[in-house]
Design an enzyme around this catalytic site. Structure first.
Site, PDB file in Angstrom:
ATOM      1  N   GLY A   1      -1.532  22.696  31.429  1.00 49.04           N
ATOM      2  CA  GLY A   1      -0.618  22.675  30.214  1.00 49.04           C
ATOM      3  C   GLY A   1      -1.087  23.573  29.191  1.00 49.04           C
ATOM      4  O   GLY A   1      -1.761  24.633  29.344  1.00 49.04           O
ATOM      5  N   SER A   2      -0.697  23.179  27.906  1.00 45.92           N
ATOM      6  CA  SER A   2      -1.146  24.081  26.680  1.00 45.92           C
ATOM      7  C   SER A   2      -2.825  24.171  26.519  1.00 45.92           C
ATOM      8  O   SER A   2      -3.246  23.081  26.842  1.00 45.92           O
ATOM      9  CB  SER A   2      -0.443  23.800  25.360  1.00 45.92           C
ATOM     10  OG  SER A   2      -0.819  22.463  25.049  1.00 45.92           O
TER      11      SER A   2
ATOM     12  N   GLY B   1      -5.692  20.984  26.437  1.00 43.72           N
ATOM     13  CA  GLY B   1      -6.760  20.975  27.038  1.00 43.72           C
ATOM     14  C   GLY B   1      -7.753  20.569  25.856  1.00 43.72           C
ATOM     15  O   GLY B   1      -8.986  19.897  26.484  1.00 43.72           O
TER      16      GLY B   1
ATOM     17  N   GLU C   1      -6.119  24.399  33.595  1.00 47.11           N
ATOM     18  CA  GLU C   1      -5.262  25.332  33.728  1.00 47.11           C
ATOM     19  C   GLU C   1      -4.301  25.230  32.294  1.00 47.11           C
ATOM     20  O   GLU C   1      -3.299  24.672  32.463  1.00 47.11           O
ATOM     21  CB  GLU C   1      -4.790  24.991  35.235  1.00 47.11           C
ATOM     22  CG  GLU C   1      -4.248  26.471  35.758  1.00 47.11           C
ATOM     23  CD  GLU C   1      -2.830  26.704  35.761  1.00 47.11           C
ATOM     24  OE1 GLU C   1      -2.294  27.488  34.654  1.00 47.11           O
ATOM     25  OE2 GLU C   1      -2.162  26.123  36.520  1.00 47.11           O
TER      26      GLU C   1
ATOM     27  N   CYS D   1       2.753  30.359  33.257  1.00 47.99           N
ATOM     28  CA  CYS D   1       1.527  30.519  32.598  1.00 47.99           C
ATOM     29  C   CYS D   1       1.022  31.951  33.074  1.00 47.99           C
ATOM     30  O   CYS D   1       0.137  32.414  32.277  1.00 47.99           O
ATOM     31  CB  CYS D   1       0.305  29.463  32.909  1.00 47.99           C
ATOM     32  SG  CYS D   1       0.156  29.282  34.667  1.00 47.99           S
TER      33      CYS D   1
HETATM   34  C1  UN1 Z   1       1.670  28.148  36.548  1.00 42.74           C
HETATM   35  O1  UN1 Z   1       2.655  28.871  35.819  1.00 42.74           O
HETATM   36  O2  UN1 Z   1       1.460  27.078  35.942  1.00 42.74           O
HETATM   37  O3  UN1 Z   1       0.882  32.642  40.410  1.00 42.74           O
HETATM   38  C2  UN1 Z   1       1.383  28.409  37.842  1.00 42.74           C
HETATM   39  C3  UN1 Z   1       2.088  32.109  40.200  1.00 42.74           C
HETATM   40  C4  UN1 Z   1       2.452  31.015  40.656  1.00 42.74           C
HETATM   41  C5  UN1 Z   1       1.849  29.678  39.930  1.00 42.74           C
HETATM   42  C6  UN1 Z   1       2.250  29.702  38.505  1.00 42.74           C
HETATM   43  N1  UN1 Z   1       2.081  31.139  42.101  1.00 42.74           N
HETATM   44  O4  UN1 Z   1       2.746  32.802  38.973  1.00 42.74           O
END
Ligand code: UN1
Length: 515
Positions: free
Chosen positions: A245-246, A250, A267, A301
């Site tokens: 998440g953000s 975290g 993450e 992300c």
């Molecule tokens: C995410 O955005 O939390 O590498 C994961 C990627 C994907 C996973 C993204 N396999 O863009």
């Protein structure tokens, strides 16, 4: 709408119900207890109510998972545990379309990306099944005669998995498939925006458990908001909290888990950039950047947010990217529609963030080269469809250093590779990065210790779309965790160092004499 009318919400309700039934999801559609709701960003409407958990029911889920761990799962041989994940992989293949439907309905992903996300689950199942026979410990030469020194890996306990809306199934599966073969049990708190998707996954896993004779409580799903997730954070029986998440989330989670000596794996946000050098193949740059920046409506992300281009080619790159974005504008719309490339933002907050960021970028001297507008459909005022934007920035101002979860690509220019790397690393986040170059020395410098400071460093591909075989995660404000492939499994186990004396004498290490 550029891409035709939006579907009727009632059609989406039926489609969601069918997918859930086919996956074997239970406790729908009669909600009791604290009510929640399932919603779709496609029309911005509610689908139907969902039963949310309370802190007390989340505690009960932790107890059940903890009991399954101690009574059965940790002592089940790892290859046997792998059979559960193998069966899940089979069911995922069978129900790929159903889960992809739920992902599209709740997260707004276009068809190809929703199917790709389910494929990512299938891939991690295959990986984890192989891993179930490869949880290797090392042996080391002992300094003492007649002694053997080795390490063994044991299951940790209950893993609390907290996931975000944007990868509602893949990130769960990275954690869960690996945790299950490692002998852990799992309690999952999905984003409250993607409860149905979570129920679909849980339904399939429960079917797999029944088919192979694994205890049902190896996995529990708890639905709801922060107060439910908070139980996983605070509960001492949750050995590892794996949270996506953000960065703000975290920062709240990490000290609480650390205070009770629990483990965490984070993450968090990314602010990913690609450096484009004068030797770069511009066809690769355009294709790689447009997918990475505008794919998933900029809500990964790993989304590309900054393009750092050498001044000799920056005008050319801008022209070509703007041209591609011009064509993209016509392909914003209903994610179920085959020709759509950009679906909706998940909600109003994303749209507000995008508007605010564009305003601040303009105030900092940025020039919006293309996009940034909202596409409005009269009947769907609660749905947020936007045109991906490209903004030429004179410098890396504050707004460029922040992660805005929307499709905005900032273009910056540089003169020397040192300057490019400095710009690249000059943000708080450290998830994914790329360099486009045909010059091997430039690529190697970017890959070296003095190059990109991210957890993922690519050459001639974009920042998103990582394969499951590698470890996934990043540095600095991204949180430092690693999930998915490579040796990430070690985060889900505890290590024991064993010294066995088979010699009959008792020599002490370091030559110490005693008695
Ligand atoms: C995410 O955005 O939390 O590498 C994961 C990627 C994907 C996973 C993204 N396999 O863009």
């Amino acid at each position: 709408m550029p891409n035709g009318a939006l579907p009727d919400t009632r059609v989406l309700v039926d489609r969601a119900r069918t997918a859930l039934e086919r996956c074997g999801a239970t406790h729908l559609p009669e909600p009791v207890g604290a009510p929640g709701r399932a919603r779709t960003p496609i029309t911005g409407q509610d689908l139907f109510p969902v039963e949310f958990d309370t802190p007390a029911s989340a505690e009960e889920a932790v107890s059940a998972a903890s009991h399954a761990f101690t009574s059965t799962w940790r002592d089940t041989p790892a290859p046997e545990r792998g059979r559960l994940v193998h069966r899940l992989g089979e069911l995922l293949r069978e129900h790929k379309e159903d889960l992809a439907d739920l992902v599209t309905i709740e997260a707004g992903k276009i068809r190809s990306e929703a199917l790709g996300e389910v494929q990512e689950m299938i891939d991690i199942c295959d990986f984890a099944v192989g891993l179930s026979r490869q949880l290797y410990g090392r042996t080391m030469p002992s300094e003492r005669p007649g002694h053997r020194l080795m390490e063994t890996w044991h299951p940790l306990g209950v893993v609390g998995v907290i996931t975000a809306f944007n990868f509602p199934v893949a990130v769960w599966s990275w954690n869960t498939c690996v945790a299950l073969v490692c002998g852990d049990t799992v309690v999952w708190k999905p984003s409250e925006l993607t409860s149905l998707t979570a129920l679909g996954c849980h339904g399939l896993l429960m079917r797999a458990a029944a088919d192979v004779g694994a205890p049902a409580d190896v996995h529990r799903v708890v639905l709801g908001g922060a107060e439910v997730g908070g139980v996983l954070v605070d509960e001492a029986r949750v050995a590892l909290v794996s949270a996506t998440g953000s960065t703000a989330m975290g920062r709240a989670v990490a000290p609480k888990v650390a205070a009770r000596m629990g483990r965490y794996l984070l993450e968090l946000g990314g602010n990913n950039a690609a450096v484009v050098t004068p030797s770069a193949d511009l066809n690769l740059v355009v294709r790689g950047s447009v997918f990475a920046a505008a794919g998933t409506a900029g809500q990964r992300c790993t989304t590309l947010r900054r393009l750092i281009v050498h001044e000799d080619v920056v005008d050319q790159v801008c022209e070509r990217v703007v041209d591609a974005y011009g064509r993209l504008k016509e392909r914003v719309g209903d994610p179920f529609e085959g020709s759509t490339l950009v679906g909706p933002l998940v909600g109003e907050r994303g749209h507000e963030a995008m508007r605010g960021a564009l305003e601040r970028a303009r105030a900092d001297g940025g020039q919006v080269l293309v996009g940034g507008g909202r596409r409005l459909e009269k009947e769907a005022e609660e749905a947020f469809y936007v045109e991906p934007a490209v903004v030429r920035m004179p410098s890396q101002s504050e707004v460029v250093q922040e992660e805005t979860f929307a499709p905005i690509l900032y273009v910056l220019s540089y003169r020397t590779l040192e300057e490019a790397v400095e710009l690249h690393n000059g943000v708080p986040q450290g998830l994914s990065s790329a360099i486009f170059t045909q010059d091997q020395a430039e690529a190697e410098r970017f890959l070296s210790a003095a190059g990109s400071d991210c957890g993922i460093v690519n050459v001639n591909i974009g920042t998103s779309g990582a394969e499951i075989g590698g470890a996934f995660g990043g540095e600095k404000d991204t949180g430092g965790g690693r999930e998915s492939g490579s040796d990430s499994w070690k985060a889900y186990m505890r290590r024991a160092t064993n010294t066995v004396n088979y010699g009959g004498e008792l020599p002490l290490a370091q030559g110490v004499e005693f008695l």
